[in-house]
Scaffold this motif. Structure first.
Motif, PDB file in Angstrom:
ATOM      1  N   ASP A   1       0.852  -1.187   0.000  1.00  0.00           N
ATOM      2  CA  ASP A   1       0.000   0.000   0.000  1.00  0.00           C
ATOM      3  C   ASP A   1       0.894   1.245   0.000  1.00  0.00           C
ATOM      4  N   ALA A   2       0.933   1.918  -1.169  1.00  0.00           N
ATOM      5  CA  ALA A   2       1.733   3.147  -1.312  1.00  0.00           C
ATOM      6  C   ALA A   2       0.798   4.267  -1.756  1.00  0.00           C
ATOM      7  N   SER A   3      -0.426   4.223  -1.211  1.00  0.00           N
ATOM      8  CA  SER A   3      -1.466   5.132  -1.716  1.00  0.00           C
ATOM      9  C   SER A   3      -1.483   6.479  -1.007  1.00  0.00           C
ATOM     10  N   GLY A   4      -0.443   6.798  -0.243  1.00  0.00           N
ATOM     11  CA  GLY A   4      -0.375   8.109   0.398  1.00  0.00           C
ATOM     12  C   GLY A   4      -1.358   8.220   1.545  1.00  0.00           C
ATOM     13  N   ILE A   5      -1.794   9.436   1.803  1.00  0.00           N
ATOM     14  CA  ILE A   5      -2.611   9.699   2.999  1.00  0.00           C
ATOM     15  C   ILE A   5      -3.887   8.851   3.028  1.00  0.00           C
ATOM     16  N   SER A   6      -4.395   8.445   1.852  1.00  0.00           N
ATOM     17  CA  SER A   6      -5.669   7.688   1.855  1.00  0.00           C
ATOM     18  C   SER A   6      -5.508   6.277   2.418  1.00  0.00           C
ATOM     19  N   CYS A   7      -4.331   5.711   2.368  1.00  0.00           N
ATOM     20  CA  CYS A   7      -4.041   4.367   2.896  1.00  0.00           C
ATOM     21  C   CYS A   7      -5.192   3.415   2.538  1.00  0.00           C
ATOM     22  N   ILE A   8      -5.399   3.301   1.240  1.00  0.00           N
ATOM     23  CA  ILE A   8      -6.636   2.694   0.736  1.00  0.00           C
ATOM     24  C   ILE A   8      -6.790   1.208   1.091  1.00  0.00           C
ATOM     25  N   ILE A   9      -5.706   0.458   1.032  1.00  0.00           N
ATOM     26  CA  ILE A   9      -5.816  -0.970   1.379  1.00  0.00           C
ATOM     27  C   ILE A   9      -6.061  -1.108   2.885  1.00  0.00           C
ATOM     28  N   GLY A  10      -5.313  -0.316   3.661  1.00  0.00           N
ATOM     29  CA  GLY A  10      -5.469  -0.351   5.121  1.00  0.00           C
ATOM     30  C   GLY A  10      -6.897  -0.041   5.523  1.00  0.00           C
ATOM     31  N   LYS A  11      -7.462   0.987   4.875  1.00  0.00           N
ATOM     32  CA  LYS A  11      -8.826   1.389   5.202  1.00  0.00           C
ATOM     33  C   LYS A  11      -9.793   0.231   4.943  1.00  0.00           C
ATOM     34  N   GLN A  12      -9.621  -0.418   3.778  1.00  0.00           N
ATOM     35  CA  GLN A  12     -10.547  -1.497   3.423  1.00  0.00           C
ATOM     36  C   GLN A  12     -10.293  -2.761   4.246  1.00  0.00           C
ATOM     37  N   LEU A  13      -9.096  -2.827   4.806  1.00  0.00           N
ATOM     38  CA  LEU A  13      -8.788  -3.962   5.676  1.00  0.00           C
ATOM     39  C   LEU A  13      -9.432  -3.765   7.042  1.00  0.00           C
ATOM     40  N   GLY A  14      -9.826  -2.507   7.324  1.00  0.00           N
ATOM     41  CA  GLY A  14     -10.517  -2.222   8.582  1.00  0.00           C
ATOM     42  C   GLY A  14      -9.614  -1.705   9.684  1.00  0.00           C
ATOM     43  N   ILE A  15      -8.339  -1.387   9.333  1.00  0.00           N
ATOM     44  CA  ILE A  15      -7.497  -0.809  10.394  1.00  0.00           C
ATOM     45  C   ILE A  15      -7.834   0.678  10.535  1.00  0.00           C
ATOM     46  N   ASN A  16      -7.492   1.242  11.676  1.00  0.00           N
ATOM     47  CA  ASN A  16      -7.861   2.639  11.915  1.00  0.00           C
ATOM     48  C   ASN A  16      -6.915   3.576  11.152  1.00  0.00           C
ATOM     49  N   THR A  17      -7.411   4.101  10.043  1.00  0.00           N
ATOM     50  CA  THR A  17      -6.570   4.990   9.230  1.00  0.00           C
ATOM     51  C   THR A  17      -7.032   6.446   9.365  1.00  0.00           C
ATOM     52  N   LYS A  18      -8.079   6.638  10.168  1.00  0.00           N
ATOM     53  CA  LYS A  18      -8.654   7.985  10.307  1.00  0.00           C
ATOM     54  C   LYS A  18      -7.688   8.895  11.079  1.00  0.00           C
TER      55      LYS A  18
END
Ligand code: FAD
Length: 379
Positions: free
Chosen positions: A143-160
Motif C-alpha cells: 500500500d503506497a497510496s499516500g494519505i488515503s491508505c486505501i488498502i489499510g482502510k478497506q482492511l478495517g485498520i484505523n486509518t482515520k
C-alpha cells in the motif's frame, strides 16, 4: 486469473521505489496509479538532502536540481536565524521529472503498469479490483497510496486522522527574481500558526512558496499565503499555479506489515511530524518493502516481518517527535519550542560547523546502509 507476485497500489515516490526494488527477472510485479501521468504539479516543496539525492541517483538521471547554501529561519516575529550550509547538503529538485524517470525505469524492469486506474476494492487476502472492474491478484500487496491508505482502510485498520494530525498545505509556483542559494522558513504566526511557511527557490526565476499548518484551525489558507508572498517578494511576480494538499503528521501505523500486506511512505504515516518532510522515508520504506517482498517470494527469507523489524528504530523516532509536538498546545509553547531548537542548532553549529547537518546525514546514511546490507545478504 491475473496473478502477480507483488502488487503496488500508488505510483508516486514510495510506490515507484517499491516496484523498482522488487523488480527481478523471476517476479511478476504490478503497479496501479490512478493518474495517467505523475501528478503535475508535484504536491511538494521538493527539498531533499544530498543523501536521498544520491540514493535516488539524481545526478545520473540528470534530474534538475538547485543547491541551497543558506537557510533563513524566522520564529514568528521573535527571532531570525541564518544557517550556512557547506556544499551539496540540500537540493530543491524537480519531482515531476524524477517521477517520470522512475516510471521509465519501472517499465524497463518489466513492471506491469496500470496508469489512470484507481483501485476501488480490496478483497482479502489477494484480490484488487480496479475502477474498470478488472480484477488482479497479488501474493503480496504494497500500500503506497499516500494519505488515503486505501488498502489499510478497506482492511478495517484505523486509518482515520484527527484534524491536529493532518498537515493542511497550500503552495504556489511563483515566477519572479530569487536568490537561488537561499531558502526561507517562517515558523508560526502570522503566516502559519502551528506550522511553517516556506520559500524554496528552484532557480533565479522560479520558487515554491507555500505553507502548512495543522488542521482544525478555521483559517483561510489562500489569505495566509497571499500575505506571506507579499512579505517575501519585493519585485513583480506571477503565480504559475497553486494547489492545496494534505499530509499525515501523525504517529506511524502500529503494524506496517499485516499478513501479506506492507505499508510504505505516507500510507504508513512515515512523515516527520515536526517538519512534514516525507520524501526520504517514502523512498527508503518503499525500497525496503520492495526488496523484502521479492526476497520473500524467491524463498530467501521466511517472513515479511523483517520489514517491521528494520523499520522499528525509524518508527520509534517518529513516535517520539509526535509525542513532543503534541505537547505544544498553545502558539506560545510552539514558538518557544522551535526557538529553543534553532537557538541550540545555531550555537552548536558556530562551535562545530555543520554539526547539526552532519548528524542528520549520519541518520539518513543508516537507512541507506540497511538497504545496501539487505541487497547483499540473506537474513
Ligand atoms: C505541500 C507539501 C509539501 C511537501 N514538501 C516536502 C519537501 O519539501 N520535502 C519532503 O521531504 N517532503 C515534503 N512533503 C511530503 C512528501 O511530499 C510526501 O511525504 C511524499 O510525497 C510521500 O510519497 P508517497 O509516495 O508515500 O505518497 P504520495 O506522494 O501521496 O503518493 C500516493 C500515490 O498513490 C496514488 N493513489 C492513491 N489512491 C489510489 C488508488 N485508490 N488507486 C491508485 N492509486 C492511488 C496517488 O495518486 C499518488 O500518486 C510535502 C508534502 C506536501 C503536501
Amino acid at each position: 486469473m491475473h496473478m502477480f507476485d507483488i502488487i503496488v497500489v500508488g505510483g508516486n515516490l514510495s510506490g515507484l521505489s517499491a516496484a523498482i526494488s522488487a523488480a527481478n527477472k523471476n517476479l511478476k510485479v504490478a503497479l496501479i496509479e490512478r493518474h495517467e501521468k505523475p501528478f503535475l504539479p508535484a504536491h511538494c516543496g521538493e527539498a531533499i538532502s544530498h543523501v536521498t539525492a544520491d540514493f535516488l541517483k539524481i545526478e545520473k538521471r540528470k534530474c534538475p536540481k538547485n543547491e541551497i547554501r543558506e537557510i533563513i529561519i524566522n520564529i514568528s516575529k521573535l527571532k531570525k536565524y541564518t544557517l550556512n550550509l557547506s556544499e551539496n547538503k540540500i537540493y530543491i529538485i524537480d519531482r515531476n521529472y524524477l517521477e517520470n524517470n522512475l516510471l521509465k525505469e519501472a517499465k524497463e524492469k518489466k513492471t506491469n503498469i496500470f496508469l489512470g486506474r484507481r483501485m476501488i476494492k480490496f478483497n482479502p487476502p489477494n484480490e484488487i479490483i480496479m475502477d474498470n472492474n478488472e480484477k488482479i491478484y497479488g501474493k503480496i500487496l504494497i500500500d503506497a497510496s499516500g494519505i488515503s491508505c486505501i488498502i489499510g482502510k478497506q482492511l478495517g485498520i484505523n486509518t482515520k486522522l484527527k484534524p491536529k494530525d493532518i498537515g493542511v498545505c497550500i503552495q504556489s509556483r511563483i515566477y519572479s527574481k530569487f536568490n537561488p542559494k537561499k531558502m526561507y522558513m517562517w515558523w508560526g504566526e502570522p503566516y502559519a500558526p502551528f506550522g511553517y511557511a516556506w520559500l524554496f527557490p528552484i532557480n533565479e526565476n522560479y520558487a515554491n512558496i507555500g505553507l502548512g499548518i495543522i488542521g482544525g484551525q478555521n483559517l483561510i489558507l489562500e489569505d495566509l499565503l497571499k500575505k506571506y508572498i507579499k512579505t517575501m517578494i519585493n519585485e513583480k511576480y506571477k503565480i504559475i499555479h497553486t494547489f492545496r494538499s494534505c499530509e499525515p503528521m501523525a504517529k506511524p501505523l502500529e503494524n506496517i506489515v499485516i499478513n501479506n500486506i506492507m505499508f510504505v511512505g505516507d500510507s504508513a504515516r512515515l512523515v516527520d511530524p515536526a517538519s512534514g518532510a516525507g520524501i526520504h522515508n517514502a523512498v527508503f520504506s518503499g525500497t525496503l518493502a520492495g526488496l523484502i517482498s521479492s526476497k520473500y517470494i524467491n524463498g530467501e527469507i521466511k517472513s515479511l516481518d523483517l520489514y517491521q523489524k528494520l523499520m522499528t528504530q525509524k518508527i520509534k523516532k517518529i513516535n517520539k517527535t509526535y509525542k513532543n509536538k503534541s505537547k505544544l498546545t498553545t502558539t506560545k509553547q510552539y514558538n518557544k519550542a522551535f526557538n529553543r531548537l534553532f537557538t541550540s542548532i545555531n550555537i552548536i553549529n558556530k562551535v562545530i560547523p555543520d554539526f547539526y547537518q552532519n548528524q542528520i546525514t549520519k541518520l539518513l546514511y543508516k537507512d541507506i546502509n540497511k538497504v545496501e546490507q539487505l541487497r547483499h545478504k540473506n537474513y
